[in-house]
Design a protein around this motif. Structure first.
Motif, PDB file in Angstrom:
ATOM      1  N   LYS A 332      39.520  38.327  41.844  1.00  0.00           N
ATOM      2  CA  LYS A 332      39.949  39.182  42.967  1.00  0.00           C
ATOM      3  C   LYS A 332      40.359  40.526  42.395  1.00  0.00           C
ATOM      4  CE  LYS A 332      42.741  35.916  44.885  1.00  0.00           C
ATOM      5  NZ  LYS A 332      43.897  35.472  45.632  1.00  0.00           N
ATOM      6  N   VAL A 333      39.737  41.588  42.871  1.00  0.00           N
ATOM      7  CA  VAL A 333      40.079  42.921  42.365  1.00  0.00           C
ATOM      8  C   VAL A 333      40.323  43.860  43.556  1.00  0.00           C
ATOM      9  CG1 VAL A 333      39.239  44.911  41.036  1.00  0.00           C
ATOM     10  CG2 VAL A 333      38.715  42.588  40.252  1.00  0.00           C
ATOM     11  N   SER A 334      41.482  44.478  43.604  1.00  0.00           N
ATOM     12  CA  SER A 334      41.767  45.436  44.686  1.00  0.00           C
ATOM     13  C   SER A 334      40.943  46.696  44.451  1.00  0.00           C
ATOM     14  CB  SER A 334      43.257  45.804  44.693  1.00  0.00           C
ATOM     15  OG  SER A 334      44.023  44.635  44.848  1.00  0.00           O
ATOM     16  N   TYR A 335      40.482  47.298  45.557  1.00  0.00           N
ATOM     17  CA  TYR A 335      39.610  48.460  45.383  1.00  0.00           C
ATOM     18  C   TYR A 335      39.774  49.446  46.532  1.00  0.00           C
ATOM     19  CZ  TYR A 335      36.764  46.092  48.874  1.00  0.00           C
ATOM     20  OH  TYR A 335      36.341  45.481  50.022  1.00  0.00           O
ATOM     21  N   LEU A 336      39.295  50.654  46.276  1.00  0.00           N
ATOM     22  CA  LEU A 336      39.357  51.722  47.263  1.00  0.00           C
ATOM     23  C   LEU A 336      38.222  51.523  48.266  1.00  0.00           C
ATOM     24  CD1 LEU A 336      41.104  54.327  47.477  1.00  0.00           C
ATOM     25  CD2 LEU A 336      39.194  55.542  46.440  1.00  0.00           C
ATOM     26  N   GLY A 337      38.574  51.305  49.534  1.00  0.00           N
ATOM     27  CA  GLY A 337      37.555  51.074  50.562  1.00  0.00           C
ATOM     28  C   GLY A 337      36.904  52.368  51.023  1.00  0.00           C
ATOM     29  N   GLU A 338      35.888  52.191  51.866  1.00  0.00           N
ATOM     30  CA  GLU A 338      35.131  53.343  52.417  1.00  0.00           C
ATOM     31  C   GLU A 338      36.068  54.390  53.041  1.00  0.00           C
ATOM     32  OE1 GLU A 338      31.458  53.615  53.102  1.00  0.00           O
ATOM     33  OE2 GLU A 338      31.562  52.413  51.267  1.00  0.00           O
ATOM     34  N   ASP A 339      37.122  53.888  53.739  1.00  0.00           N
ATOM     35  CA  ASP A 339      37.999  54.810  54.454  1.00  0.00           C
ATOM     36  C   ASP A 339      39.094  55.402  53.562  1.00  0.00           C
ATOM     37  OD1 ASP A 339      39.490  52.593  53.995  1.00  0.00           O
ATOM     38  OD2 ASP A 339      40.137  52.276  56.062  1.00  0.00           O
ATOM     39  N   GLY A 340      38.995  55.146  52.264  1.00  0.00           N
ATOM     40  CA  GLY A 340      39.948  55.764  51.329  1.00  0.00           C
ATOM     41  C   GLY A 340      41.261  55.008  51.198  1.00  0.00           C
ATOM     42  N   THR A 341      41.365  53.802  51.790  1.00  0.00           N
ATOM     43  CA  THR A 341      42.600  53.030  51.598  1.00  0.00           C
ATOM     44  C   THR A 341      42.318  51.851  50.668  1.00  0.00           C
ATOM     45  OG1 THR A 341      42.136  51.639  53.502  1.00  0.00           O
ATOM     46  CG2 THR A 341      43.537  53.584  53.883  1.00  0.00           C
ATOM     47  N   LEU A 342      43.390  51.343  50.066  1.00  0.00           N
ATOM     48  CA  LEU A 342      43.234  50.256  49.095  1.00  0.00           C
ATOM     49  C   LEU A 342      42.999  48.926  49.822  1.00  0.00           C
ATOM     50  CD1 LEU A 342      43.466  49.887  45.939  1.00  0.00           C
ATOM     51  CD2 LEU A 342      45.710  48.898  46.402  1.00  0.00           C
ATOM     52  N   VAL A 343      41.957  48.207  49.407  1.00  0.00           N
ATOM     53  CA  VAL A 343      41.667  46.905  50.004  1.00  0.00           C
ATOM     54  C   VAL A 343      42.141  45.836  49.017  1.00  0.00           C
ATOM     55  CG1 VAL A 343      39.862  45.377  50.910  1.00  0.00           C
ATOM     56  CG2 VAL A 343      39.599  47.875  51.081  1.00  0.00           C
ATOM     57  N   VAL A 344      42.990  44.926  49.496  1.00  0.00           N
ATOM     58  CA  VAL A 344      43.443  43.819  48.642  1.00  0.00           C
ATOM     59  C   VAL A 344      42.702  42.566  49.115  1.00  0.00           C
ATOM     60  CG1 VAL A 344      45.443  42.517  47.802  1.00  0.00           C
ATOM     61  CG2 VAL A 344      45.692  44.932  48.390  1.00  0.00           C
ATOM     62  N   PRO A 345      41.705  42.120  48.368  1.00  0.00           N
ATOM     63  CA  PRO A 345      40.850  41.031  48.867  1.00  0.00           C
ATOM     64  C   PRO A 345      41.574  39.690  48.876  1.00  0.00           C
ATOM     65  CG  PRO A 345      40.280  41.562  46.615  1.00  0.00           C
ATOM     66  CD  PRO A 345      41.332  42.541  47.006  1.00  0.00           C
ATOM     67  N   GLU A 346      41.160  38.828  49.797  1.00  0.00           N
ATOM     68  CA  GLU A 346      41.781  37.499  49.857  1.00  0.00           C
ATOM     69  C   GLU A 346      41.043  36.499  49.002  1.00  0.00           C
ATOM     70  OE1 GLU A 346      42.494  36.376  53.861  1.00  0.00           O
ATOM     71  OE2 GLU A 346      44.015  37.965  54.042  1.00  0.00           O
ATOM     72  N   ARG A 347      39.747  36.767  48.790  1.00  0.00           N
ATOM     73  CA  ARG A 347      39.046  35.895  47.851  1.00  0.00           C
ATOM     74  C   ARG A 347      38.300  36.739  46.818  1.00  0.00           C
ATOM     75  NH1 ARG A 347      35.941  35.358  52.696  1.00  0.00           N
ATOM     76  NH2 ARG A 347      37.300  33.937  53.809  1.00  0.00           N
ATOM     77  N   GLU A 348      37.686  36.007  45.867  1.00  0.00           N
ATOM     78  CA  GLU A 348      37.015  36.721  44.775  1.00  0.00           C
ATOM     79  C   GLU A 348      35.977  37.681  45.332  1.00  0.00           C
ATOM     80  OE1 GLU A 348      35.729  33.141  43.119  1.00  0.00           O
ATOM     81  OE2 GLU A 348      37.505  32.857  41.879  1.00  0.00           O
ATOM     82  N   ASN A 349      35.972  38.879  44.823  1.00  0.00           N
ATOM     83  CA  ASN A 349      35.074  39.909  45.337  1.00  0.00           C
ATOM     84  C   ASN A 349      34.382  40.685  44.218  1.00  0.00           C
ATOM     85  OD1 ASN A 349      37.603  41.020  44.529  1.00  0.00           O
ATOM     86  ND2 ASN A 349      37.024  42.933  45.510  1.00  0.00           N
ATOM     87  N   ALA A 350      34.705  40.351  42.961  1.00  0.00           N
ATOM     88  CA  ALA A 350      34.209  41.219  41.881  1.00  0.00           C
ATOM     89  C   ALA A 350      33.980  40.434  40.595  1.00  0.00           C
ATOM     90  CB  ALA A 350      35.237  42.318  41.615  1.00  0.00           C
ATOM     91  N   TYR A 351      33.213  41.039  39.712  1.00  0.00           N
ATOM     92  CA  TYR A 351      33.043  40.483  38.368  1.00  0.00           C
ATOM     93  C   TYR A 351      33.875  41.287  37.388  1.00  0.00           C
ATOM     94  CZ  TYR A 351      28.749  38.196  40.073  1.00  0.00           C
ATOM     95  OH  TYR A 351      27.855  37.432  40.748  1.00  0.00           O
ATOM     96  N   LYS A 352      34.502  40.529  36.454  1.00  0.00           N
ATOM     97  CA  LYS A 352      35.159  41.175  35.314  1.00  0.00           C
ATOM     98  C   LYS A 352      34.372  40.783  34.075  1.00  0.00           C
ATOM     99  CE  LYS A 352      40.004  41.419  36.694  1.00  0.00           C
ATOM    100  NZ  LYS A 352      41.380  41.017  36.340  1.00  0.00           N
ATOM    101  N   PHE A 353      34.426  41.596  33.065  1.00  0.00           N
ATOM    102  CA  PHE A 353      33.693  41.328  31.824  1.00  0.00           C
ATOM    103  C   PHE A 353      34.691  41.024  30.722  1.00  0.00           C
ATOM    104  CE2 PHE A 353      31.314  44.281  34.452  1.00  0.00           C
ATOM    105  CZ  PHE A 353      30.117  43.592  34.598  1.00  0.00           C
ATOM    106  N   GLU A 354      34.581  39.828  30.163  1.00  0.00           N
ATOM    107  CA  GLU A 354      35.579  39.428  29.161  1.00  0.00           C
ATOM    108  C   GLU A 354      34.950  38.728  27.967  1.00  0.00           C
ATOM    109  OE1 GLU A 354      38.357  36.853  31.151  1.00  0.00           O
ATOM    110  OE2 GLU A 354      39.457  38.566  31.978  1.00  0.00           O
ATOM    111  N   THR A 355      35.399  39.075  26.783  1.00  0.00           N
ATOM    112  CA  THR A 355      35.063  38.242  25.619  1.00  0.00           C
ATOM    113  C   THR A 355      36.264  37.321  25.388  1.00  0.00           C
ATOM    114  OG1 THR A 355      35.959  39.895  24.128  1.00  0.00           O
ATOM    115  CG2 THR A 355      33.583  39.950  24.489  1.00  0.00           C
TER     116      THR A 355
END
Ligand code: UTP
Length: 404
Positions: A332-355
């Protein structure tokens, strides 16, 4: 090439927006854009490729009985190495600790009840105990991330390094990687600010090198690094018996394990995969293997990892040269939405890259699994309540005579 052109080439034009930014912010943002590691970002297309198959077999390790029989000799060997300055400790504290839900470095969390007892404080106390017994000081290197570096340093300073000699404590910061949505678009967390997350706990050695500390360690004559996570408040750090056993085994690495409490316990398990030591995550292991028992009724794949490893320093440079695989994980990663406000997702919405550090065990080529008593050495804090939580850790600390 200008960053805008590079963005276009990678289908990320949405990032080339600078409205509302001052000249300095714009410059800083463009510098960030120019630093994006595209090879990593492109991996979003293959998130499933990394769970990887391969034939697994149990690995041989030293169990509690063997350790009890050899304790004295191994301890002597370990103490000798510590006194000769051949051992340093590396604390991995760059994670975000989202499950704990604490808005500061995880180690600054207070687990005390009647008095403040911080996670960092417990870890330093555990290391201090070993140093006192050996009459030597083990240098401590603490990995932070951009998100918690300043706070972590300030926290240690404010608490006078919990009595540890300050000259023996060094901090270094790990790298960050951008987060992308499920269509591969890099997310923003604010205007002119990429949504970045620490690049996983496998980045520790390359960050140690970048900070100049790997060379410093070599120069000081350090041969072994004890690398450990921030979560486990009961772990013994620079444990002379573990050191002695690993040195005597001639292996390139060692890993402290606890027996899995049940087939379903959510812990990575050390075994052999295609002949090499490998940590298999609980979600990667098939049902049959998870439940497999030997003639004595014990789980065959039961070496649960505690995130406390030993690595031979001279092997690490070689490991770093080989490519440590990048895991593409859903978060789950919070992000800047189309309307310029921060979206706090309720479920997984993104990929992270980790070693991951566990992949370094495989790259090390050989590893000694070393058993520890769960009730004495394993109290991980992942959550506030429930399994592996502040609650369970408090109980275990009390059982071990720590006043809270
Ligand atoms: P975890 O797997 O528990 O991840 O890290 P986390 O990010 O700290 O916690 P959650 O999943 O968000 O709740 C295990 C160890 O690896 C370190 C952590 O600080 C912890 O000691 N780590 C993790 C890093 O140092 N860097 C990272 O990028 C990730």
């Amino acid at each position: 090439m200008e960053p805008e052109e590079i963005l276009k080439r990678h289908g990320q034009e949405h990032l080339a927006r600078y409205e509302g930014l001052s000249a300095a912010e714009r410059e800083e943002y463009r510098r960030r854009l120019a630093k994006i590691d595209w090879e990593t970002v492109e991996l979003w297309k293959h998130p499933e490729d990394l769970s990887g198959g391969g034939a697994i077999r149990p690995i041989e390790g030293v169990d509690l009985y063997t350790i009890a029989a050899r304790r004295e000799a191994w301890e002597k060997e370990g103490v000798k190495a510590i006194r000769a300055g051949k051992v340093a400790a590396v604390l991995l504290a760059g994670g975000q600790g989202t499950r704990l839900g604490w808005d500061g470095p995880k180690g600054s969390y207070n687990i005390g009840i009647t008095r403040p007892v911080y996670i960092f404080e417990r870890l330093v106390a555990n290391l201090t105990e070993v140093c006192n017994a050996c009459m030597a000081t083990v240098p401590l290197y603490i990995m932070t991330s951009e998100k918690n570096d300043a706070e972590t340093r300030a926290f240690f300073r404010a608490h006078d390094y919990f009595g540890y000699p300050a000259g023996y404590v060094k901090f270094f910061s790990q790298e960050m990687a951008p987060c992308v949505d499920f269509q591969g678009k890099i997310l923003l967390e604010g205007k002119g600010k990429l949504a970045l997350s620490p690049n996983g706990n496998g980045g520790w050695y390359s960050s140690l090198v970048k900070a100049g500390y790997a060379a410093e360690l070599k120069k000081r004559g350090v041969e072994w690094l004890n690398v450990f996570g921030v979560d486990n408040v009961l772990q013994r750090i620079a444990d002379p018996v573990f050191l002695g056993a690993t040195i005597a085994s001639g292996k390139n690495s060692g890993a402290k394990f606890v027996r899995k409490s049940s087939p379903e316990e959510k812990v990575g398990v050390l075994c052999l995969k295609d002949g090499l030591p490998s940590v298999i995550e609980y979600y990667e292991m098939g049902e049959a293997e998870k439940n497999l028992r030997n003639e004595r009724g014990e789980l065959v794949y039961s070496f649960g990892m505690t995130l406390n490893y030993l690595f031979r320093l001279d092997r690490l440079a070689e490991i770093a040269d080989k490519k440590i695989p990048v895991h593409v994980v859903r978060k789950k990663v919070s992000y800047l939405g189309e309307d310029g406000t921060l979206v706090v997702p309720e479920r997984e919405n993104a990929y992270k890259f980790e070693t991951l550090i566990l992949d370094m065990v495989r790259l090390a080529g050989s590893c000694l699994p070393f058993e520890v008593v769960r009730e004495r050495e394993f109290a991980p804090i992942k959550n506030k309540t429930g399994a592996d939580s502040v609650e369970t850790a408090r109980e275990l600390l009390k059982q071990n005579g720590v006043e809270l």
